[in-house]
Write a protein that holds these residues in place. Structure first.
Motif, PDB file in Angstrom:
ATOM      1  N   PRO A 144      42.921 -39.376  11.734  1.00 29.06           N
ATOM      2  CA  PRO A 144      43.406 -38.307  12.599  1.00 29.06           C
ATOM      3  C   PRO A 144      44.780 -38.656  13.172  1.00 29.06           C
ATOM      4  O   PRO A 144      45.215 -39.807  13.101  1.00 29.06           O
ATOM      5  N   LYS A 145      45.407 -37.665  13.780  1.00 28.65           N
ATOM      6  CA  LYS A 145      46.746 -37.906  14.331  1.00 28.65           C
ATOM      7  C   LYS A 145      46.673 -38.555  15.702  1.00 28.65           C
ATOM      8  O   LYS A 145      47.524 -39.342  16.077  1.00 28.65           O
ATOM      9  N   ARG A 146      45.632 -38.220  16.449  1.00 26.81           N
ATOM     10  CA  ARG A 146      45.582 -38.697  17.845  1.00 26.81           C
ATOM     11  C   ARG A 146      45.247 -40.179  17.948  1.00 26.81           C
ATOM     12  O   ARG A 146      44.271 -40.640  17.365  1.00 26.81           O
ATOM     13  N   SER A 147      46.010 -40.871  18.773  1.00 26.33           N
ATOM     14  CA  SER A 147      45.808 -42.319  18.943  1.00 26.33           C
ATOM     15  C   SER A 147      44.434 -42.616  19.523  1.00 26.33           C
ATOM     16  O   SER A 147      43.767 -43.563  19.119  1.00 26.33           O
ATOM     17  N   LEU A 148      44.035 -41.778  20.456  1.00 29.83           N
ATOM     18  CA  LEU A 148      42.766 -42.016  21.130  1.00 29.83           C
ATOM     19  C   LEU A 148      41.616 -42.036  20.122  1.00 29.83           C
ATOM     20  O   LEU A 148      40.672 -42.811  20.248  1.00 29.83           O
ATOM     21  N   VAL A 149      41.712 -41.175  19.132  1.00 32.18           N
ATOM     22  CA  VAL A 149      40.653 -41.107  18.123  1.00 32.18           C
ATOM     23  C   VAL A 149      40.705 -42.337  17.216  1.00 32.18           C
ATOM     24  O   VAL A 149      39.664 -42.885  16.844  1.00 32.18           O
ATOM     25  N   ILE A 150      41.915 -42.768  16.886  1.00 32.29           N
ATOM     26  CA  ILE A 150      42.030 -43.950  16.012  1.00 32.29           C
ATOM     27  C   ILE A 150      41.504 -45.193  16.731  1.00 32.29           C
ATOM     28  O   ILE A 150      40.837 -46.047  16.137  1.00 32.29           O
ATOM     29  N   PHE A 151      41.760 -45.271  18.032  1.00 31.68           N
ATOM     30  CA  PHE A 151      41.191 -46.392  18.787  1.00 31.68           C
ATOM     31  C   PHE A 151      39.669 -46.377  18.677  1.00 31.68           C
ATOM     32  O   PHE A 151      39.027 -47.427  18.559  1.00 31.68           O
ATOM     33  N   GLN A 152      39.101 -45.191  18.726  1.00 31.03           N
ATOM     34  CA  GLN A 152      37.645 -45.099  18.635  1.00 31.03           C
ATOM     35  C   GLN A 152      37.150 -45.484  17.237  1.00 31.03           C
ATOM     36  O   GLN A 152      36.076 -46.046  17.092  1.00 31.03           O
ATOM     37  N   ILE A 153      37.953 -45.167  16.229  1.00 26.45           N
ATOM     38  CA  ILE A 153      37.583 -45.569  14.862  1.00 26.45           C
ATOM     39  C   ILE A 153      37.485 -47.097  14.793  1.00 26.45           C
ATOM     40  O   ILE A 153      36.523 -47.649  14.242  1.00 26.45           O
ATOM     41  N   ILE A 154      38.479 -47.761  15.381  1.00 28.95           N
ATOM     42  CA  ILE A 154      38.460 -49.239  15.392  1.00 28.95           C
ATOM     43  C   ILE A 154      37.208 -49.727  16.110  1.00 28.95           C
ATOM     44  O   ILE A 154      36.509 -50.645  15.651  1.00 28.95           O
ATOM     45  N   GLU A 155      36.933 -49.100  17.222  1.00 29.37           N
ATOM     46  CA  GLU A 155      35.749 -49.477  18.011  1.00 29.37           C
ATOM     47  C   GLU A 155      34.472 -49.302  17.207  1.00 29.37           C
ATOM     48  O   GLU A 155      33.592 -50.152  17.227  1.00 29.37           O
ATOM     49  N   TYR A 156      34.361 -48.174  16.528  1.00 32.56           N
ATOM     50  CA  TYR A 156      33.163 -47.897  15.747  1.00 32.56           C
ATOM     51  C   TYR A 156      33.031 -48.888  14.585  1.00 32.56           C
ATOM     52  O   TYR A 156      31.935 -49.345  14.274  1.00 32.56           O
ATOM     53  N   LEU A 157      34.161 -49.224  13.972  1.00 38.12           N
ATOM     54  CA  LEU A 157      34.116 -50.212  12.887  1.00 38.12           C
ATOM     55  C   LEU A 157      33.588 -51.535  13.428  1.00 38.12           C
ATOM     56  O   LEU A 157      32.720 -52.180  12.841  1.00 38.12           O
ATOM     57  N   ARG A 158      34.115 -51.913  14.588  1.00 38.33           N
ATOM     58  CA  ARG A 158      33.698 -53.173  15.181  1.00 38.33           C
ATOM     59  C   ARG A 158      32.240 -53.100  15.605  1.00 38.33           C
ATOM     60  O   ARG A 158      31.447 -53.991  15.353  1.00 38.33           O
ATOM     61  N   GLY A 159      31.904 -51.983  16.221  1.00 35.63           N
ATOM     62  CA  GLY A 159      30.554 -51.846  16.755  1.00 35.63           C
ATOM     63  C   GLY A 159      29.481 -51.815  15.675  1.00 35.63           C
ATOM     64  O   GLY A 159      28.428 -52.424  15.811  1.00 35.63           O
ATOM     65  N   PHE A 160      29.780 -51.117  14.563  1.00 33.64           N
ATOM     66  CA  PHE A 160      28.750 -50.975  13.540  1.00 33.64           C
ATOM     67  C   PHE A 160      28.793 -52.104  12.519  1.00 33.64           C
ATOM     68  O   PHE A 160      27.823 -52.830  12.331  1.00 33.64           O
ATOM     69  N   LEU A 161      29.952 -52.278  11.860  1.00 36.61           N
ATOM     70  CA  LEU A 161      30.010 -53.259  10.781  1.00 36.61           C
ATOM     71  C   LEU A 161      29.855 -54.677  11.289  1.00 36.61           C
ATOM     72  O   LEU A 161      29.332 -55.549  10.624  1.00 36.61           O
ATOM     73  N   PHE A 162      30.287 -54.907  12.453  1.00 39.94           N
ATOM     74  CA  PHE A 162      30.404 -56.222  13.035  1.00 39.94           C
ATOM     75  C   PHE A 162      29.231 -56.442  13.980  1.00 39.94           C
ATOM     76  O   PHE A 162      28.398 -57.307  13.799  1.00 39.94           O
ATOM     77  N   GLY A 163      29.132 -55.564  14.949  1.00 43.70           N
ATOM     78  CA  GLY A 163      28.111 -55.727  15.983  1.00 43.70           C
ATOM     79  C   GLY A 163      26.701 -55.531  15.449  1.00 43.70           C
ATOM     80  O   GLY A 163      25.890 -56.460  15.422  1.00 43.70           O
ATOM     81  N   ARG A 164      26.411 -54.307  15.001  1.00 42.59           N
ATOM     82  CA  ARG A 164      25.023 -54.021  14.623  1.00 42.59           C
ATOM     83  C   ARG A 164      24.581 -54.756  13.388  1.00 42.59           C
ATOM     84  O   ARG A 164      23.424 -55.161  13.287  1.00 42.59           O
ATOM     85  N   ALA A 165      25.485 -54.920  12.448  1.00 40.76           N
ATOM     86  CA  ALA A 165      25.117 -55.690  11.249  1.00 40.76           C
ATOM     87  C   ALA A 165      24.779 -57.123  11.642  1.00 40.76           C
ATOM     88  O   ALA A 165      23.853 -57.736  11.090  1.00 40.76           O
ATOM     89  N   GLY A 166      25.518 -57.646  12.603  1.00 41.68           N
ATOM     90  CA  GLY A 166      25.243 -58.998  13.085  1.00 41.68           C
ATOM     91  C   GLY A 166      23.888 -59.086  13.777  1.00 41.68           C
ATOM     92  O   GLY A 166      23.101 -60.002  13.535  1.00 41.68           O
ATOM     93  N   TRP A 167      23.610 -58.108  14.622  1.00 46.22           N
ATOM     94  CA  TRP A 167      22.301 -58.108  15.302  1.00 46.22           C
ATOM     95  C   TRP A 167      21.165 -57.954  14.304  1.00 46.22           C
ATOM     96  O   TRP A 167      20.105 -58.554  14.429  1.00 46.22           O
ATOM     97  N   ASP A 168      21.388 -57.107  13.301  1.00 45.76           N
ATOM     98  CA  ASP A 168      20.351 -56.908  12.289  1.00 45.76           C
ATOM     99  C   ASP A 168      20.074 -58.190  11.520  1.00 45.76           C
ATOM    100  O   ASP A 168      18.931 -58.494  11.180  1.00 45.76           O
ATOM    101  N   ALA A 169      21.141 -58.955  11.274  1.00 49.62           N
ATOM    102  CA  ALA A 169      20.984 -60.203  10.514  1.00 49.62           C
ATOM    103  C   ALA A 169      20.057 -61.183  11.236  1.00 49.62           C
ATOM    104  O   ALA A 169      19.389 -62.002  10.612  1.00 49.62           O
ATOM    105  N   ILE A 170      20.022 -61.103  12.571  1.00 46.63           N
ATOM    106  CA  ILE A 170      19.142 -62.009  13.321  1.00 46.63           C
ATOM    107  C   ILE A 170      17.950 -61.247  13.907  1.00 46.63           C
ATOM    108  O   ILE A 170      17.295 -61.704  14.837  1.00 46.63           O
ATOM    109  N   ASN A 171      17.720 -60.036  13.353  1.00 48.75           N
ATOM    110  CA  ASN A 171      16.538 -59.260  13.728  1.00 48.75           C
ATOM    111  C   ASN A 171      16.476 -59.004  15.237  1.00 48.75           C
ATOM    112  O   ASN A 171      15.450 -59.231  15.884  1.00 48.75           O
TER     113      ASN A 171
END
Lengths: 419, 471
Positions: free
Chosen positions: B221-248
């Protein structure tokens, strides 16, 4: 004021540098990976296209595939592209044998057979998957040994690969190990049933013979579920035999097998066994008995189904209403009698099924004929019929220009409610 | 007295430094776990028997529940996408939760629905139903119109109606990908341990091009605020939740895309109407129930099935969302406080709930106060330049590393933003996220904490942009 020391400052600066270098490395690595992958996948796409065209032509003209031999080494991009295109063809029955031959000549099964002994899980799973797709019967024994592997991915891939191979040896091997698989839970029950089902009609006889000698209800349940999914006529006897099994799960599986057989032909005595299950103590047995009678279109049992409209379980009542609705006009009296019942849940269940099953036209035809009026001269029924007609029928009948008839009936009903 | 105050401030500075150090340490561990787990997983998903299970009678039926409140601009798109899923047996139940706009009318007109009478069995008590809408030509779709009761109430209504053994909750402004559901279900089918809940990845829909309920073109998207959220979601899901799932240790699945075992949810009484983050509370409740009763279960996160959903595009709405999440987090943790540091609840109670409490719940308080105190202490010469530099390293530089690591994981695995320009923009925003956006987030979450402490636990309605441009 906290006095820092040179050492601490150095450590902090070092830390910052490490972070910056790590971050830069991630960026550089990501960028390089993008570039490399773009080149790699472009080449892969190019090879796939090339092989698709050439293979199509070779198959069409029945030429020799050996022109490709030695033109690529195992695990190279060309090798992968060639394999992928061949796998597209192997899905089609008319090319399967030819493709298997080609894969063998080019050394794919041998390559994956070696890979079975890899310590890496994904390589092992890849090997199992490929050997399954190639229907490589020579490796059945090796794959069977992996059915009880500690790693769920490996054991799951193994059973699915064996089902893809689909041979009697594969099925026989699974059945020999079935008790162990279920006991160790190395493969989930759902996947076991799905895999056994993939053997299809060809595997039914073996499953049935196996089930005859099984007393363990868990194993028997798995076999019977698979037979129900396959829908083989050969399973008729085993289903009838188990209709009176002490385990309700087995009784349900028996009913499901019967329901899965197209053109099921059973005699009166056998039908009685099913009707007996209308009063089974377990509700889901009653439910499946109803579904079976619906499928068999046994109109002589409409009254028994009518009794189930008053079952304590809503799921059973709902199934009974659905079955009756499917019997059309024959069920009209049963429905109408039930509508006069005090039980609100019975009436609402009937209306729910009537509306969802499209029984409305039948009902309104009867209203127009005036027969229904005999039953609706009680205010409780009016409330439901009125709402029902308003919601559903008025618009339909206005569209079909039968509005005069419906308006007439509605007026009569409205008039009657004034009593 | 002055000496006492200075000592206290210095100690607090040490505490903030230690806190950031621990926080970054845990996140680094999560990064290692998630990278390892996702890399193994993506090698295996190419071999997943999706096609086989797409047609198998063993694949359990699923009800897709879509609670909707004032979603007239997007609901049709969401329903159309849901009806297109590639799954053998599913049902779509839209629960119109007392919308004040044309949500219901739009659905009725678009899908030619007729009002029917159905029997409502309120196993979980909900607000009354006003009507049911159905078209026999689209038998998979049912629309329920009810009196407003909130999202949790709407979901409970859907659960009551669902006839499938599983249900999948999605947001009314979300777009399901065709094979998302089967991708979410196959790991559940393969598991020998019953999986009572399973979540997928939620990605940002804003800026994408859709056609007939399908994603046609992915772009940033064009808006910076939305791109910041994309980064957050990438971190939160790929990084955060995948990590939590790995340790159940999954304690949170997004309500925008999660699959639940219906009976399990009924056993715990469904969604909590009084919680503004009903999705998190349900997960904690499931843990609570199964651990207490010592029954085998799993709660999973799968990193490849996707649901695209809209995110707020302005600060006001984003602030509301983040405050609500914080209030919901606190409500959920307090409600299940019996699990806190309680060995009876295993690792979940003894380690992971305390982690969530100290680092996710209290985190914004310490972060925001920490920024003020550390900066002020430095300016007042109470702390040394060394310490201040250490603080900046832990608070900002390491944060940059973690943001870039999230983007790196995305590059390594799913790479949903294929263009070079996307990549470069993500990197740029990943770096600058740590100079203002993260701090703002912490501030909003602190505000949420104060709201909770002062008894204001209301749902703040977040208005999101309408339907994105169509091709």
């Amino acid at each position: 004021m906290i006095k820092g020391q040179g050492l601490i400052l150095t450590a902090i600066i070092l830390g910052i540098i490490i972070i910056l270098i790590s971050t830069s490395l991630l960026i550089v690595f990501s960028s390089l990976r993008r570039i490399i992958n773009k080149i790699k996948y472009k080449r892969l796409d190019k090879y796939r296209e090339y092989f698709r065209k050439r293979i199509a032509k070779i198959i069409e003209l029945d030429r020799n595939f050996l022109i490709f031999k030695n033109s690529f080494s195992p695990n190279s991009l060309k090798w992968r592209a060639f394999e992928e295109v061949l796998l597209e063809y192997i899905e089609e029955a008319e090319y399967r044998e030819k493709i298997r031959e080609i894969l063998s000549v080019f050394g794919y099964p041998a390559y994956y057979e070696k890979l079975l002994s890899s310590k890496k899980v994904h390589q092992k799973v890849l090997a199992i998957d490929r050997l399954g797709r190639f229907s490589e019967t020579k490796t059945i024994e090796k794959i069977l040994n992996l059915l009880v592997d500690e790693n769920n991915e490996i054991s799951t891939a193994s059973i699915i690969a064996l089902s893809r191979i689909g041979s009697p040896e594969a099925l026989s091997g699974i059945l020999k190990r079935l008790a162990e698989i279920l006991e160790k839970n190395s493969v989930s029950t759902k996947v076991v049933v799905a895999a056994l089902s993939f053997f299809g009609e060809g595997g039914s006889r073996m499953l049935i013979n196996y089930a005859k000698n099984i007393s363990n209800p868990k194993i028997l349940s798995v076999i019977m579920k698979s037979l129900a999914n396959i829908g083989s006529e050969q399973a008729l006897d085993i289903a009838l035999k188990n209709l009176e099994h002490e385990e309700p799960e087995i009784r349900v599986k028996a009913l499901k097998i019967l329901a899965s057989i197209t053109d099921l032909d059973i005699n009166e005595k056998e039908t009685e066994k099913i009707i007996k299950l209308f009063s089974d103590p377990v509700w889901f047995v009653r439910l499946y008995a109803i579904k079976l009678i619906q499928k068999l279109k046994k109109l002589e049992f409409i009254n028994q189904l009518g009794l189930l409209l008053f079952d304590e379980k809503w799921q059973v009542r709902s199934a009974a209403a659905t079955a009756l609705a499917s019997f059309g006009d024959y069920s009209l009296d049963v429905f109408l009698n039930a509508l006069r019942h005090d039980d609100r849940y019975v009436r609402e269940t009937i209306f729910e099924e009537i509306e969802k099953s499209g029984y409305t036209k039948k009902l309104i035809d009867n209203i127009i004929k005036g027969e229904l009026l005999r039953y609706v001269f009680a205010k409780q029924e009016f409330r439901y019929i009125n709402k029902f007609i308003e919601n559903n029928l008025k618009e339909d009948y206005e569209k079909s220009q039968k509005s005069e008839a419906i308006i007439k009936i509605m007026n009569e009903i409205a008039f009657s409610t004034s009593f | 007295m002055k000496y006492f105050i200075v000592s206290f401030i210095i100690s607090f500075n040490y505490f903030v430094g230690f806190y950031y150090g621990m926080f970054n340490f845990f996140y680094s561990l999560l990064l290692i776990f998630s990278t390892n787990s996702i890399l193994k997983y993506i090698k295996l998903i190419k071999l997943a028997p999706l096609k086989d299970f797409s047609f198998s009678p063993e694949t359990p039926p699923v009800s897709i529940l879509i609670p909707a409140f004032n979603e007239e601009t997007v609901i049709v798109r969401t329903v159309k996408a849901a009806l297109l899923v590639n799954y053998p047996d599913f049902q779509v139940i839209v629960i119109n939760d007392g919308s004040e706009d044309r949500t219901l009318s739009v659905l009725i007109e678009t899908f030619n629905l007729k009002k029917i009478n159905l029997v409502y069995r309120d196993i979980i008590k909900t607000e009354p139903i006003r009507g049911y809408y159905y078209n026999a030509e689209i038998p998979e779709l049912l629309v329920i119109d009810k009196k407003k009761g909130g999202k949790a109430d709407a979901l409970n209504c859907g659960v009551n109606f669902s006839k499938s053994p599983y249900f999948c909750s999605i947001d009314a402004d979300s777009v399901l990908i065709k094979d998302s559901l089967i991708r979410l279900m196959v790991p559940i089918m393969k598991s020998s341990v019953p999986v009572v809940a399973c979540g997928g990845v939620v990605r940002v829909l804003n800026g994408l091009t859709l056609e007939n309920g399908e994603i046609k073109r992915i772009q940033l998207p064009k808006r910076s605020l939305v791109i910041f959220q994309i980064i957050e979601y990438l971190r939160g899901f790929l990084f955060g939740r995948a990590g939590w799932d790995a340790i159940n240790a999954i304690l949170l699945l997004s309500g925008a895309f999660s699959l639940f075992h219906k009976d399990s949810v009924l056993k715990v009484g469904g969604y909590d109407r009084h919680n503004v983050c009903e999705d998190m509370e349900l997960i904690l409740k499931l843990h609570h129930f199964y651990l207490k009763n010592k029954e085998a279960y799993k709660i999973r996160f799968i990193s490849d099935p996707i649901c695209w959903t809209e995110v707020p595009e302005n600060m006001k709405m984003l602030a509301r969302q983040r405050r609500r999440w914080q209030v919901g987090l606190l409500q959920s943790l307090i409600k299940h406080k019996i699990m806190f540091l309680n060995p009876k609840y295993g690792r979940i109670g003894f380690f992971f709930i305390p982690y969530y409490f100290f680092f996710e719940a209290l985190g914004p308080v310490i972060e925001v106060v920490g920024y003020f105190v550390v900066i002020a202490s430095f300016l007042m010469n109470i702390i040394s330049f060394n310490f201040f530099l250490l603080f900046l390293t832990l608070a900002i530089f390491y944060g940059i590393f973690l943001s870039i690591a999230g983007i790196f994981l995305e590059e390594l695995t799913y790479k949903r933003y294929p263009d070079w320009l996307h990549f470069l923009r993500l990197l740029f925003f990943g770096i600058f996220e740590n100079f203002g956006y993260r701090q703002l987030n912490s501030f909003w979450r602190l505000h949420g904490t104060l709201k909770y402490l002062f008894g204001n636990k209301n749902w703040e309605y977040v208005k999101k942009p309408g339907a994105p441009e169509y091709a």
